[in-house]
Design a protein around this motif. Sequence first.
Motif, mmCIF file in Angstrom:
data_model
loop_
_atom_site.group_PDB
_atom_site.id
_atom_site.type_symbol
_atom_site.label_atom_id
_atom_site.label_comp_id
_atom_site.label_asym_id
_atom_site.label_seq_id
_atom_site.Cartn_x
_atom_site.Cartn_y
_atom_site.Cartn_z
ATOM 1 N N ILE A 1 52.793 -36.956 -19.949
ATOM 2 C CA ILE A 1 53.843 -37.229 -19.486
ATOM 3 C C ILE A 1 54.846 -35.964 -19.488
ATOM 4 O O ILE A 1 55.720 -36.061 -18.520
ATOM 5 C CB ILE A 1 54.665 -38.279 -20.625
ATOM 6 N N LEU A 2 55.062 -35.255 -20.486
ATOM 7 C CA LEU A 2 55.657 -33.981 -20.421
ATOM 8 C C LEU A 2 55.465 -33.067 -19.277
ATOM 9 O O LEU A 2 56.047 -32.537 -18.288
ATOM 10 C CB LEU A 2 55.764 -33.210 -21.765
ATOM 11 N N GLU A 3 53.988 -32.951 -18.920
ATOM 12 C CA GLU A 3 53.547 -32.117 -17.680
ATOM 13 C C GLU A 3 54.306 -32.759 -16.489
ATOM 14 O O GLU A 3 54.562 -32.056 -15.409
ATOM 15 C CB GLU A 3 51.987 -32.135 -17.755
ATOM 16 N N THR A 4 54.050 -34.186 -16.348
ATOM 17 C CA THR A 4 54.580 -34.609 -14.968
ATOM 18 C C THR A 4 55.901 -34.608 -14.806
ATOM 19 O O THR A 4 56.448 -34.137 -13.781
ATOM 20 C CB THR A 4 54.313 -36.507 -15.359
ATOM 21 N N ALA A 5 56.609 -34.691 -15.927
ATOM 22 C CA ALA A 5 58.123 -34.352 -15.667
ATOM 23 C C ALA A 5 58.298 -33.042 -15.220
ATOM 24 O O ALA A 5 59.204 -32.601 -14.405
ATOM 25 C CB ALA A 5 58.872 -34.650 -17.179
ATOM 26 N N GLU A 6 57.710 -32.107 -15.805
ATOM 27 C CA GLU A 6 57.759 -30.713 -15.513
ATOM 28 C C GLU A 6 57.392 -30.475 -14.036
ATOM 29 O O GLU A 6 57.847 -29.612 -13.268
ATOM 30 C CB GLU A 6 56.859 -29.696 -16.453
ATOM 31 N N ARG A 7 56.282 -31.008 -13.471
ATOM 32 C CA ARG A 7 56.053 -30.888 -12.290
ATOM 33 C C ARG A 7 56.689 -31.505 -11.140
ATOM 34 O O ARG A 7 56.837 -30.946 -10.163
ATOM 35 C CB ARG A 7 54.468 -31.632 -12.121
ATOM 36 N N TYR A 8 57.467 -32.542 -11.670
ATOM 37 C CA TYR A 8 58.410 -33.181 -10.545
ATOM 38 C C TYR A 8 59.867 -32.577 -10.920
ATOM 39 O O TYR A 8 60.843 -33.013 -10.387
ATOM 40 C CB TYR A 8 58.346 -34.841 -10.827
ATOM 41 N N ASN A 9 59.912 -31.704 -11.846
ATOM 42 C CA ASN A 9 61.342 -30.887 -11.997
ATOM 43 C C ASN A 9 62.344 -31.916 -12.611
ATOM 44 O O ASN A 9 63.399 -31.898 -12.140
ATOM 45 C CB ASN A 9 61.951 -30.092 -10.900
ATOM 46 N N VAL A 10 61.657 -32.839 -13.413
ATOM 47 C CA VAL A 10 62.624 -33.857 -13.986
ATOM 48 C C VAL A 10 63.056 -33.384 -15.361
ATOM 49 O O VAL A 10 62.188 -33.289 -16.341
ATOM 50 C CB VAL A 10 62.295 -35.185 -14.114
ATOM 51 N N PRO A 11 64.328 -33.268 -15.876
ATOM 52 C CA PRO A 11 64.687 -32.717 -17.287
ATOM 53 C C PRO A 11 64.184 -33.496 -18.161
ATOM 54 O O PRO A 11 64.504 -34.836 -18.027
ATOM 55 C CB PRO A 11 65.990 -32.334 -17.120
#
Length: 308
Positions: free
Chosen positions: A285-295
């Motif tokens: 989930i944290l990787e997905t947030a990082e990939r989509y540039n969602v803080p």
Amino acid sequence: MDEGAVVISLDTELEWGFHGFDANHHLSSDGSRERSNINQLLSLFESFDSPATWAIVGHLFLDACDGHHHDIPSPTYEEAPKGWWAEDPGQSRETAPLRYGRDIVESIHESPVPHEIGCHTFSHVLCCRKGFSKEILCEELHAWIDVAAAFDAEPFSVVFPRNEVAHLDALVETGFRVYRGTSPEWPLLFDSGIGPFQVYLKYLLGRPAPVVEPVRVEESLWELPASQHLNYDPPYFSHVDKLLDRRLTRARKAIQEVAESGGVYHLWTHPHNFDEKMFQDLRAILETAERYNVPVRTMQEIIQQKES
């Protein structure tokens, strides 16, 4: 919200989460597994520079006590006929490590990531039961504020024990600004009709978890609803491995929706619930947030951003 965000709130309660209930809570006898989980979570958040809101029971700020908290009323529930404080061991972290956790709070406070220390009441008191009142909640919140001050934690975010939201005027009176509401899907689980089947279908089809928005409920108070419970949710689906995979699918799709349209994906769980699969999913989930540039933001940051 114009800028989307991921919020992670963690109900940090140890044995207080089962206070007053004769339940097999599956905790370790010495608190070592639970502390290991928390340290692993802190390390994971540090690797992504992602803060979380740690909603901590106030009694865990203590290293020891005599078991008497005369300033805080002791409601008598059906579940606790001798009074809420009857089960307080009145010992120390060495002899009752699941009831005292000052070392845990210190670890969170000293993390290089600016985590939020939020409130989970002082004793995980149940706010929707017969025999409870606004006055009791005010005293619980004041007690939490007193012990949290040592860690520079000011009243801002509240997570109600067992998500039993009540007496919002007590939050306003004691200076808290936001509480975690339940997921839009939560009522479906208790629907006497097709509600549970609708939730099952959402999991089976891998639909996105709900994307939510903060809602102002009073001039100085907001609700930030939950989106998804990271633990095996719904619990009666946990034996179906494919549904556990859908859990992560739903989270990823929700984060993609946040990246495209804004809003908040608000994940919550308990640190003591973590197993290897949950750690893997949280990392993904944290990787997905990082990939989509969602803080990744705390509950406090979301409200401060909303008010700015």
